[in-house]
Design an enzyme around this catalytic site. Structure first.
Site, PDB file in Angstrom:
ATOM      1  N   LEU A   1       8.120  80.671  22.213  1.00 39.90           N
ATOM      2  CA  LEU A   1       7.298  79.568  21.725  1.00 39.90           C
ATOM      3  C   LEU A   1       6.291  79.266  22.818  1.00 39.90           C
ATOM      4  CD1 LEU A   1       9.867  77.015  20.207  1.00 39.90           C
ATOM      5  CD2 LEU A   1       8.392  78.594  18.963  1.00 39.90           C
ATOM      6  N   ASP A   2       5.068  78.930  22.439  1.00 35.53           N
ATOM      7  CA  ASP A   2       4.065  78.580  23.423  1.00 35.53           C
ATOM      8  C   ASP A   2       4.532  77.381  24.240  1.00 35.53           C
ATOM      9  OD1 ASP A   2       2.433  80.582  22.399  1.00 35.53           O
ATOM     10  OD2 ASP A   2       1.404  79.215  21.031  1.00 35.53           O
ATOM     11  N   ARG A   3       4.010  77.280  25.438  1.00 35.53           N
ATOM     12  CA  ARG A   3       4.396  76.216  26.365  1.00 35.53           C
ATOM     13  C   ARG A   3       4.339  74.832  25.725  1.00 35.53           C
ATOM     14  NH1 ARG A   3       2.297  76.116  32.525  1.00 35.53           N
ATOM     15  NH2 ARG A   3       3.281  74.202  33.259  1.00 35.53           N
TER      16      ARG A   3
END
Length: 217
Positions: A55-57
């Site tokens: 998952l993106d930051r």
């Protein structure tokens, strides 16, 4: 402590409600990442759990971790075969012109000295498909459910911008950064398993969505 964020746990899998702002991989800026918390997520096992996907930051919500190598391989195969059901919700800086649909827009990675790397729609890129549905509107923004068929980097963020014409609110890459953070949340995840109940979890509704007037319907 991330132990309080565990949504699902058995001998094979752990699903975590990843907080927004926590990178899955170690970032170059030296900030804390998921790796710094893995020792606290063993729950009696010697092995540390391993993230199966990313998952993106700045994206919060359901993140699957495997608890042994065999399970990890099976989960990866399920992702690659498109067998995993993923449901995201996002707030967009604009309202789509329809109630639902599918964005079928291949994606490719581009880079420049001025802006670094990012993803964009490209007919020669890798196939990327995302189903979407409008859930609500408020003050010129839209709450949209996304169900990606594929798992390309930044897929939902680019499909929102280029496919629906509205960036995810607070997106620092494809829209406008905001102090409230990026409004993208992995709401639920379901991974089938042969001979067993699926790994299934649903994350709590994020407070930052409610702060913008989008409570869960």
């Amino acid at each position: 402590m991330l132990q309080e964020h565990v949504l699902f746990l058995d001998a094979e899998a752990l699903v975590l409600d990843k907080p927004a702002g926590l990178p899955v991989d170690r970032p170059r800026d030296g900030a804390l990442s998921l790796d710094n918390h893995l020792a606290s997520l063993t729950f009696g096992f010697r092995r540390w759990p391993v993230a199966v996907h990313r998952l993106d930051r700045d994206t919060s919500g359901c993140l699957l971790l495997s608890r042994n190598p065999r399970a990890h391989a099976r989960f990866q195969q399920a992702f690659e075969a498109g067998m995993v059901e993923k449901r995201y919700v996002a707030i967009l800086d604009g309202v789509p012109g329809a109630a639902e649909g599918m964005v079928d827009l291949p994606l490719a990675k581009v880079s420049s000295a001025a802006h670094g790397w990012r993803m964009r729609g490209d007919p020669k890129g890798k196939a990327a498909r995302t189903h979407w549905r409008l859930l609500g509107e408020n003050d010129g923004r839209a709450l949209v459910e996304f169900r990606p068929e594929t798992g390309r980097t930044h897929q939902i963020r680019v499909h929102a911008l280029e496919g629906l014409g509205a960036a995810v609110t607070g997106d620092p890459f494809y829209g406008r950064a905001d102090s409230g953070g990026m409004m993208l949340h992995a709401l639920s995840l379901s991974v089938p398993r042969a001979g067993k109940e699926p790994v299934a979890a649903e994350a709590p509704w994020p407070a930052r969505f409610a702060a913008l007037g989008f409570d869960r319907g």
